[in-house]
Motif scaffolding. Structure first.
Motif, PDB file in Angstrom:
ATOM      1  N   GLU A   6      -6.713 -18.119  21.584  1.00  0.00           N
ATOM      2  CA  GLU A   6      -7.158 -19.504  21.468  1.00  0.00           C
ATOM      3  C   GLU A   6      -8.677 -19.597  21.592  1.00  0.00           C
ATOM      4  N   ILE A   7      -9.246 -18.794  22.488  1.00  0.00           N
ATOM      5  CA  ILE A   7     -10.701 -18.786  22.680  1.00  0.00           C
ATOM      6  C   ILE A   7     -11.412 -18.347  21.403  1.00  0.00           C
ATOM      7  N   VAL A   8     -10.956 -17.233  20.835  1.00  0.00           N
ATOM      8  CA  VAL A   8     -11.586 -16.690  19.620  1.00  0.00           C
ATOM      9  C   VAL A   8     -11.466 -17.683  18.462  1.00  0.00           C
ATOM     10  N   ARG A   9     -10.273 -18.218  18.267  1.00  0.00           N
ATOM     11  CA  ARG A   9     -10.031 -19.123  17.135  1.00  0.00           C
ATOM     12  C   ARG A   9     -10.853 -20.405  17.260  1.00  0.00           C
ATOM     13  N   ASN A  10     -10.831 -21.035  18.422  1.00  0.00           N
ATOM     14  CA  ASN A  10     -11.514 -22.318  18.596  1.00  0.00           C
ATOM     15  C   ASN A  10     -13.030 -22.192  18.549  1.00  0.00           C
ATOM     16  N   ILE A  11     -13.567 -21.152  19.176  1.00  0.00           N
ATOM     17  CA  ILE A  11     -15.022 -20.977  19.143  1.00  0.00           C
ATOM     18  C   ILE A  11     -15.493 -20.757  17.705  1.00  0.00           C
ATOM     19  N   PHE A  12     -14.746 -19.967  16.951  1.00  0.00           N
ATOM     20  CA  PHE A  12     -15.101 -19.739  15.546  1.00  0.00           C
ATOM     21  C   PHE A  12     -15.060 -21.050  14.765  1.00  0.00           C
ATOM     22  N   GLU A  13     -14.014 -21.854  14.959  1.00  0.00           N
ATOM     23  CA  GLU A  13     -13.878 -23.124  14.245  1.00  0.00           C
ATOM     24  C   GLU A  13     -14.998 -24.099  14.618  1.00  0.00           C
ATOM     25  N   GLN A  14     -15.362 -24.149  15.898  1.00  0.00           N
ATOM     26  CA  GLN A  14     -16.386 -25.095  16.347  1.00  0.00           C
ATOM     27  C   GLN A  14     -17.777 -24.714  15.856  1.00  0.00           C
ATOM     28  N   PHE A  15     -18.003 -23.437  15.616  1.00  0.00           N
ATOM     29  CA  PHE A  15     -19.322 -23.002  15.153  1.00  0.00           C
ATOM     30  C   PHE A  15     -19.507 -23.216  13.651  1.00  0.00           C
ATOM     31  N   ILE A  16     -18.412 -23.468  12.936  1.00  0.00           N
ATOM     32  CA  ILE A  16     -18.505 -23.666  11.490  1.00  0.00           C
ATOM     33  C   ILE A  16     -19.324 -24.908  11.156  1.00  0.00           C
ATOM     34  N   GLN A  17     -19.099 -26.001  11.908  1.00  0.00           N
ATOM     35  CA  GLN A  17     -19.732 -27.281  11.577  1.00  0.00           C
ATOM     36  C   GLN A  17     -21.263 -27.225  11.639  1.00  0.00           C
ATOM     37  N   PRO A  18     -21.877 -26.791  12.771  1.00  0.00           N
ATOM     38  CA  PRO A  18     -23.343 -26.744  12.781  1.00  0.00           C
ATOM     39  C   PRO A  18     -23.923 -25.739  11.783  1.00  0.00           C
ATOM     40  N   VAL A  19     -23.214 -24.644  11.558  1.00  0.00           N
ATOM     41  CA  VAL A  19     -23.681 -23.665  10.569  1.00  0.00           C
ATOM     42  C   VAL A  19     -23.669 -24.298   9.178  1.00  0.00           C
ATOM     43  N   LYS A  20     -22.605 -25.045   8.900  1.00  0.00           N
ATOM     44  CA  LYS A  20     -22.492 -25.727   7.604  1.00  0.00           C
ATOM     45  C   LYS A  20     -23.634 -26.712   7.403  1.00  0.00           C
ATOM     46  N   TYR A  21     -23.926 -27.503   8.433  1.00  0.00           N
ATOM     47  CA  TYR A  21     -25.038 -28.451   8.345  1.00  0.00           C
ATOM     48  C   TYR A  21     -26.373 -27.720   8.234  1.00  0.00           C
ATOM     49  N   GLY A  22     -26.510 -26.628   8.983  1.00  0.00           N
ATOM     50  CA  GLY A  22     -27.749 -25.853   8.929  1.00  0.00           C
ATOM     51  C   GLY A  22     -28.008 -25.281   7.550  1.00  0.00           C
ATOM     52  N   LEU A  23     -26.957 -24.782   6.912  1.00  0.00           N
ATOM     53  CA  LEU A  23     -27.108 -24.229   5.560  1.00  0.00           C
ATOM     54  C   LEU A  23     -27.440 -25.328   4.547  1.00  0.00           C
ATOM     55  N   LEU A  24     -26.851 -26.503   4.730  1.00  0.00           N
ATOM     56  CA  LEU A  24     -27.194 -27.633   3.856  1.00  0.00           C
ATOM     57  C   LEU A  24     -28.672 -27.979   3.964  1.00  0.00           C
ATOM     58  N   LYS A  25     -29.170 -27.978   5.207  1.00  0.00           N
ATOM     59  CA  LYS A  25     -30.585 -28.292   5.417  1.00  0.00           C
ATOM     60  C   LYS A  25     -31.493 -27.250   4.778  1.00  0.00           C
ATOM     61  N   ILE A  26     -31.094 -25.978   4.920  1.00  0.00           N
ATOM     62  CA  ILE A  26     -31.930 -24.880   4.419  1.00  0.00           C
ATOM     63  C   ILE A  26     -31.948 -24.854   2.886  1.00  0.00           C
ATOM     64  N   PHE A  27     -30.759 -24.979   2.266  1.00  0.00           N
ATOM     65  CA  PHE A  27     -30.671 -24.792   0.817  1.00  0.00           C
ATOM     66  C   PHE A  27     -30.803 -26.094   0.018  1.00  0.00           C
ATOM     67  N   VAL A  28     -30.632 -27.246   0.677  1.00  0.00           N
ATOM     68  CA  VAL A  28     -30.841 -28.521  -0.018  1.00  0.00           C
ATOM     69  C   VAL A  28     -31.958 -29.253   0.727  1.00  0.00           C
ATOM     70  N   ASN A  29     -31.625 -30.160   1.614  1.00  0.00           N
ATOM     71  CA  ASN A  29     -32.611 -30.829   2.462  1.00  0.00           C
ATOM     72  C   ASN A  29     -31.885 -31.593   3.560  1.00  0.00           C
ATOM     73  N   ILE A  30     -32.637 -32.211   4.455  1.00  0.00           N
ATOM     74  CA  ILE A  30     -32.039 -32.907   5.597  1.00  0.00           C
ATOM     75  C   ILE A  30     -31.273 -34.152   5.147  1.00  0.00           C
ATOM     76  N   GLU A  31     -31.679 -34.753   4.007  1.00  0.00           N
ATOM     77  CA  GLU A  31     -30.953 -35.908   3.486  1.00  0.00           C
ATOM     78  C   GLU A  31     -29.536 -35.529   3.072  1.00  0.00           C
ATOM     79  N   ALA A  32     -29.367 -34.301   2.592  1.00  0.00           N
ATOM     80  CA  ALA A  32     -28.034 -33.832   2.186  1.00  0.00           C
ATOM     81  C   ALA A  32     -27.085 -33.782   3.380  1.00  0.00           C
ATOM     82  N   VAL A  33     -27.620 -33.446   4.552  1.00  0.00           N
ATOM     83  CA  VAL A  33     -26.808 -33.433   5.774  1.00  0.00           C
ATOM     84  C   VAL A  33     -26.292 -34.838   6.072  1.00  0.00           C
ATOM     85  N   ALA A  34     -27.185 -35.835   5.942  1.00  0.00           N
ATOM     86  CA  ALA A  34     -26.802 -37.225   6.204  1.00  0.00           C
ATOM     87  C   ALA A  34     -25.732 -37.692   5.230  1.00  0.00           C
ATOM     88  N   ILE A  35     -25.915 -37.417   3.936  1.00  0.00           N
ATOM     89  CA  ILE A  35     -24.964 -37.874   2.915  1.00  0.00           C
ATOM     90  C   ILE A  35     -23.616 -37.178   3.090  1.00  0.00           C
TER      91      ILE A  35
END
Length: 278
Positions: free
Chosen positions: A231-260
């Motif tokens: 449960e620890i491994v699965r949940n920590i992995f799932e919870q880290f997906i969201q900020p990584v996803k937003y971070g990649l959006l910011k890096i490869f598109v822009n901060i407005e893309a995160v908002a939209i």
């Protein structure tokens, strides 16, 4: 059997009423924030609040649901030694992990800027306040849920939503809203709900402490290395997906893309909760 049915009925009733009020006030607060913040500012706010999930997963070891289940089972069996041991070990561990996480975040701010840019430095302490308030709210809610206090949990969640909307409206028409203010508003709203929850939390904690039995040792270790490890491994992995996803959006598109992207997700989620077609 009747008492079990009553508890289930009470839980369903207060959860349903609470969820309805929470959705109404959450939607109102959400659209007020959207109106007052610019698109880039809202994107930064989303990026910063995305750290709550991973932080909670680390601090609570992602076994908060297991904690509730094990504690509730022990309560039904009146196994006070197990309950005292689990409560003490879990809450000491989560508090220690929060302190370590904040210290590590402070010294690793330069590394975190790869995903969060300068925002994590500029709004570091406001983000810490939000994470800390969420931590306290989770601690209070977990213990009340373990003791089957469904009505009190509903009060906690509803009071947070109401306090958030009241504060957003108050600041909107006085000093205005900024990223720092919105982060602090969310934190204060959570602390308000903590105060509401402490009315029930403190008597239950004192009752547990005064029980004349010795705390069972090694309870948390046993849970972590048996049912908890996957449960620890699965949940920590799932919870880290969201900020990584937003971070990649910011890096490869822009901060407005995160908002939209976040806006689209929230509208989809809100619509799905109103019309649960699945």
């Amino acid at each position: 059997m009747a008492s079990i049915r009553n508890k289930i009925g009470e839980g369903v009733l207060y959860s349903s009423l609470g969820n309805l009020l929470i959705k109404i006030f959450a939607a109102l607060g959400y659209f007020l924030v959207l109106r007052k913040l610019s698109l880039p500012d809202y994107g930064i706010f989303v990026l910063l609040t995305s750290v709550i999930g991973p932080a909670a997963a680390i601090v609570f070891l992602s076994i908060d649901r297991i904690f509730v289940s094990k504690y509730a089972q022990a309560l039904a069996q009146q196994d006070w030694a197990f309950m005292k041991g689990l409560f003490k070990e879990y809450y000491v561990m989560s508090t220690a992990l929060l302190v370590i996480l904040v210290i590590a975040g402070f010294f690793l701010r330069d590394l975190l800027t790869r995903f969060f840019d300068v925002y994590i430095i500029q709004f570091f302490w406001s983000t810490v306040a939000l994470v800390f308030s969420q931590f306290l709210m989770n601690q209070v809610s977990l213990f009340l849920e373990s003791n089957e206090k469904f009505r009190q949990i509903s009060f906690i969640q509803t009071s947070e939503s109401i306090a958030r909307v009241v504060l957003i409206i108050a600041f909107s028409y006085t000093v205005g809203l900024s990223i720092n203010i919105v982060l602090l508003v969310y934190a204060v709203a959570k602390l308000t709900s903590v105060l509401v929850g402490l009315v029930s939390f403190i008597p239950l904690a004192f009752q547990l402490k005064k029980t004349p039995v010795v705390s069972e040792k090694g309870v948390l270790k046993q849970i972590v290395f048996t049912v908890g490890k996957w449960e620890i491994v699965r949940n920590i992995f799932e919870q880290f997906i969201q900020p990584v996803k937003y971070g990649l959006l910011k890096i490869f598109v822009n901060i407005e893309a995160v908002a939209i992207f976040d806006f689209a997700q929230n509208i989809y989620s809100f619509t799905g909760s109103l019309f649960p077609v699945s």
